[in-house]
Motif scaffolding. Structure first.
Motif, PDB file in Angstrom:
ATOM      1  N   SER A  92       0.833  -1.214   0.000  1.00 42.96           N
ATOM      2  CA  SER A  92       0.000   0.000   0.000  1.00 42.96           C
ATOM      3  C   SER A  92       0.861   1.256   0.000  1.00 42.96           C
ATOM      4  CB  SER A  92      -0.887  -0.016   1.256  1.00 42.96           C
ATOM      5  OG  SER A  92      -1.245   1.282   1.634  1.00 42.96           O
ATOM      6  N   ASP A 152      -3.740   4.196 -11.876  1.00 39.03           N
ATOM      7  CA  ASP A 152      -4.195   5.576 -12.129  1.00 39.03           C
ATOM      8  C   ASP A 152      -4.193   5.927 -13.610  1.00 39.03           C
ATOM      9  OD1 ASP A 152      -2.675   7.044  -9.144  1.00 39.03           O
ATOM     10  OD2 ASP A 152      -4.435   5.785  -9.463  1.00 39.03           O
ATOM     11  N   VAL A 188      -5.773  -3.554  -8.588  1.00 43.72           N
ATOM     12  CA  VAL A 188      -5.443  -2.780  -7.380  1.00 43.72           C
ATOM     13  C   VAL A 188      -6.679  -2.340  -6.616  1.00 43.72           C
ATOM     14  CG1 VAL A 188      -4.278  -0.705  -6.516  1.00 43.72           C
ATOM     15  CG2 VAL A 188      -3.256  -2.044  -8.385  1.00 43.72           C
TER      16      VAL A 188
HETATM   17  C1  EPZ Z   1      -2.419   6.081  -3.529  1.00 43.05           C
HETATM   18  O1  EPZ Z   1      -3.645   5.827  -2.864  1.00 43.05           O
HETATM   19  C2  EPZ Z   1      -2.715   7.193  -4.527  1.00 43.05           C
HETATM   20  N1  EPZ Z   1      -3.156   8.391  -3.818  1.00 43.05           N
HETATM   21  C3  EPZ Z   1      -3.804   6.732  -5.496  1.00 43.05           C
HETATM   22  O2  EPZ Z   1      -3.976   7.758  -6.443  1.00 43.05           O
HETATM   23  C4  EPZ Z   1      -3.311   5.468  -6.218  1.00 43.05           C
HETATM   24  O3  EPZ Z   1      -4.333   4.996  -7.055  1.00 43.05           O
HETATM   25  C5  EPZ Z   1      -2.945   4.401  -5.188  1.00 43.05           C
HETATM   26  O4  EPZ Z   1      -1.964   4.925  -4.259  1.00 43.05           O
HETATM   27  C6  EPZ Z   1      -2.354   3.148  -5.840  1.00 43.05           C
HETATM   28  O5  EPZ Z   1      -1.228   3.506  -6.595  1.00 43.05           O
HETATM   29  C7  EPZ Z   1      -2.222   9.174  -3.216  1.00 43.05           C
HETATM   30  O6  EPZ Z   1      -1.025   8.896  -3.245  1.00 43.05           O
HETATM   31  C8  EPZ Z   1      -2.719  10.404  -2.530  1.00 43.05           C
HETATM   32  P1  EPZ Z   1      -3.058   2.081  -1.656  1.00 43.05           P
HETATM   33  P2  EPZ Z   1      -3.657   4.857  -1.556  1.00 43.05           P
HETATM   34  O7  EPZ Z   1      -3.033   2.182  -0.175  1.00 43.05           O
HETATM   35  O8  EPZ Z   1      -2.425   5.078  -0.770  1.00 43.05           O
HETATM   36  C9  EPZ Z   1      -5.917  -1.467  -0.373  1.00 43.05           C
HETATM   37  C10 EPZ Z   1      -5.161   9.184  -7.817  1.00 43.05           C
HETATM   38  O9  EPZ Z   1      -5.932   8.966  -8.759  1.00 43.05           O
HETATM   39  N2  EPZ Z   1      -5.566  -1.086   1.006  1.00 43.05           N
HETATM   40  O10 EPZ Z   1      -1.804   1.712  -2.393  1.00 43.05           O
HETATM   41  O11 EPZ Z   1      -4.975   5.031  -0.898  1.00 43.05           O
HETATM   42  C11 EPZ Z   1      -6.799  -0.419  -1.032  1.00 43.05           C
HETATM   43  O12 EPZ Z   1      -8.159  -0.631  -0.708  1.00 43.05           O
HETATM   44  C12 EPZ Z   1      -5.281   8.368  -6.556  1.00 43.05           C
HETATM   45  O13 EPZ Z   1      -4.233  10.036  -7.816  1.00 43.05           O
HETATM   46  C13 EPZ Z   1      -6.023  -1.882   2.050  1.00 43.05           C
HETATM   47  O14 EPZ Z   1      -6.715  -2.874   1.844  1.00 43.05           O
HETATM   48  O15 EPZ Z   1      -3.596   3.435  -2.278  1.00 43.05           O
HETATM   49  C14 EPZ Z   1      -6.524  -0.635  -2.500  1.00 43.05           C
HETATM   50  O16 EPZ Z   1      -7.335  -1.688  -2.980  1.00 43.05           O
HETATM   51  C15 EPZ Z   1      -6.429   7.379  -6.629  1.00 43.05           C
HETATM   52  N3  EPZ Z   1      -5.712  -1.516   3.320  1.00 43.05           N
HETATM   53  C16 EPZ Z   1      -5.053  -1.060  -2.521  1.00 43.05           C
HETATM   54  O17 EPZ Z   1      -4.724  -1.459  -1.187  1.00 43.05           O
HETATM   55  C17 EPZ Z   1      -4.956  -0.413   3.609  1.00 43.05           C
HETATM   56  O18 EPZ Z   1      -4.697  -0.133   4.792  1.00 43.05           O
HETATM   57  C18 EPZ Z   1      -4.098   0.046  -2.941  1.00 43.05           C
HETATM   58  O19 EPZ Z   1      -4.263   1.106  -2.046  1.00 43.05           O
HETATM   59  C19 EPZ Z   1      -4.513   0.381   2.533  1.00 43.05           C
HETATM   60  C20 EPZ Z   1      -4.816   0.030   1.234  1.00 43.05           C
END
Ligand code: EPZ
Length: 421
Positions: free
Chosen positions: A164, A308, A330
């Motif tokens: 994540s 993204d 993702v």
């Molecule tokens: C970051 O979000 C980005 N946002 C997102 O960009 C991007 O899509 C994403 O990373 C993946 O690359 C920012 O950096 C501000 P993750 P984040 O935690 O950190 C699951 C955009 O369009 N997960 O890597 O929220 C989650 O549900 C945005 O600019 C858990 O299950 O993404 C998802 O399915 C959208 N538990 C997957 O991991 C957790 O505690 C990826 O989420 C955390 C995440």
């Protein structure tokens, strides 16, 4: 409500300059809470999300001065007050949760509204909280708020079930002032993680391994932290979006202030589609005056194909020769743009986590709605090639993440304008 009005376009041509990365500036702004000295952040993008993060930082007592002309922001957090990040702010921007790690590290407690889901999925923060607990924090969830408290934070080894981005960032920031060594395994490797680690090291943190799947943080004391001046990396998703805009309009575009190394998977996929890409120092030229071939895409954590960019690429593939398959791995619900693209005449079908995208679709202009940031960008690209006029509402989603989008597109020939309804 304001809307974008877009007419069918000829090839996009000319030069466009990328802005600073939204997904780098937000965690770096949050990280400035760790030190009591002034942090100056340059090359910042003009975005709603940056404004929301400014409000959040002010609510914890930080002095924030933003200058969008100089693209610079200075943040001084010499005292930190109680923070209860309200739901109204957090629901506007999920990245609000990125203040948890630094606040917990600096003050030993933080209370913030649970971010709630959004259009693209449930987006829980369980991995963030498990990391904080591993470092010694007590976590309480009640009435939709999460409270984390820690008398003392002690370094530990943390394995992330999923790489994540947000959890890696939050735990890294929380570990900066913890006692001893913290190791994050199965960490996210995105360029924004590296930019955050570089910022943290520039204020005196001791972080190694950012950009790999194992990051080591050696805790330091508050008195060791200084101020800094840090330039944000260019936005790789804005870069990818403009690369696809050139391809979908069969144009010839020079994209400046771009780091080709950060968009390797997008370059590879566009080349597979028959698009010409040439890289010079800091610039990328995209030439697509031939037809575009179909290809298959599977989104993955970095360095895989970025989720993204999935929606924008789907728009391109509706005009490709042949049928493409897209698999979104993702997020569990990141196909909201398909309904809108089908209303414009494409015939995309969802089979489980895959989308089947027939090519050579003649899109028609329509009234459509942006459901999330990147879906909105995909609809703008669709409007550039659809017969007639496309009207996009809920454009606040798009303006959260694309700085001066209409101005940049207009300068390279796009027929797009923003109207207040
Ligand atoms: C970051 O979000 C980005 N946002 C997102 O960009 C991007 O899509 C994403 O990373 C993946 O690359 C920012 O950096 C501000 P993750 P984040 O935690 O950190 C699951 C955009 O369009 N997960 O890597 O929220 C989650 O549900 C945005 O600019 C858990 O299950 O993404 C998802 O399915 C959208 N538990 C997957 O991991 C957790 O505690 C990826 O989420 C955390 C995440």
């Amino acid at each position: 409500m304001p809307k974008y009005i877009i007419e069918k376009n000829g090839p996009l041509k000319g030069e466009v300059v990328m802005s600073g990365s939204k997904n780098a500036v937000l965690p770096i702004m949050a990280a400035s809470i760790l030190t009591s000295k002034q942090c100056t952040i340059t090359d910042i993008p003009k975005l709603r999300d940056v404004d929301v993060m400014c409000q959040l930082l002010r609510s914890v007592g930080a002095e924030v001065n933003i200058d969008y002309i100089k693209k610079e922001i200075s943040i001084t957090c010499d005292t930190v007050s109680e923070l209860e990040a309200p739901y109204e702010l957090v629901k506007q921007m999920r990245a609000s949760n990125l203040i948890m790690g630094p606040l917990l590290s600096r003050t030993g407690k933080v209370k913030i509204s649970m971010p709630g889901g959004c259009a693209i999925g449930a987006r829980p923060i369980d991995l963030h909280l498990k990391g904080f607990q591993a470092l010694g924090a007590e976590i309480e969830l009640e009435h939709g708020y999460v409270e984390a408290r820690a008398e003392k934070l002690i370094g530990d080894k943390i394995y992330l079930d999923f790489p994540s981005v947000g959890a890696t960032e939050n735990i890294m920031m929380c570990a900066v002032l913890a006692q001893g060594i913290t190791t994050i395994e199965n960490a996210a490797e995105e360029p924004e993680i590296v930019d955050l680690a570089n910022f943290l090291n520039s204020i005196g943190a001791k972080i190694k391994g950012a950009g790999t799947d194992t990051i080591k943080i050696e805790g330091v004391s508050k008195s060791e932290l200084t101020g800094t001046k840090h330039a944000i990396i260019p936005d790789r998703i804005e870069t990818g979006t403009f690369m696809v805009a050139a391809a979908v309009t069969r144009g010839n575009l020079l994209i400046k202030n771009a780091i080709a190394d950060h968009v390797k998977p997008i370059i590879a996929k566009l080349k597979e589609c028959g698009v010409e890409i040439t890289e010079t120092d800091g610039d990328i030229r995209v030439t697509a005056n031939k037809g575009v071939k179909a290809t298959d895409i599977k989104t993955l954590p970095y360095p895989g194909f970025p989720t993204d960019m999935q929606a924008q690429f789907m728009t391109l593939l509706t005009s490709a020769i042949g049928t493409s398959i897209i698999i979104e791995t993702v997020f569990e619900n990141r196909y909201m743009h398909i309904g809108e693209l089908n209303r414009m005449g494409s015939n995309i079908k969802i089979e489980g986590r895959s989308a089947v995208v027939p090519g050579e679709q003649m899109l028609e202009g329509a009234q459509v709605t942006a459901t999330d940031l990147r879906a909105g960008a995909a609809l703008v690209l669709a409007g550039l090639i659809a017969e007639g006029t496309t009207e996009i509402s809920d454009i606040y989603h798009i303006e959260r993440g694309y700085s001066e989008f209409v101005e940049k597109l207009s300068r390279i020939g796009a027929k797009i304008r923003k109207v207040e309804d």
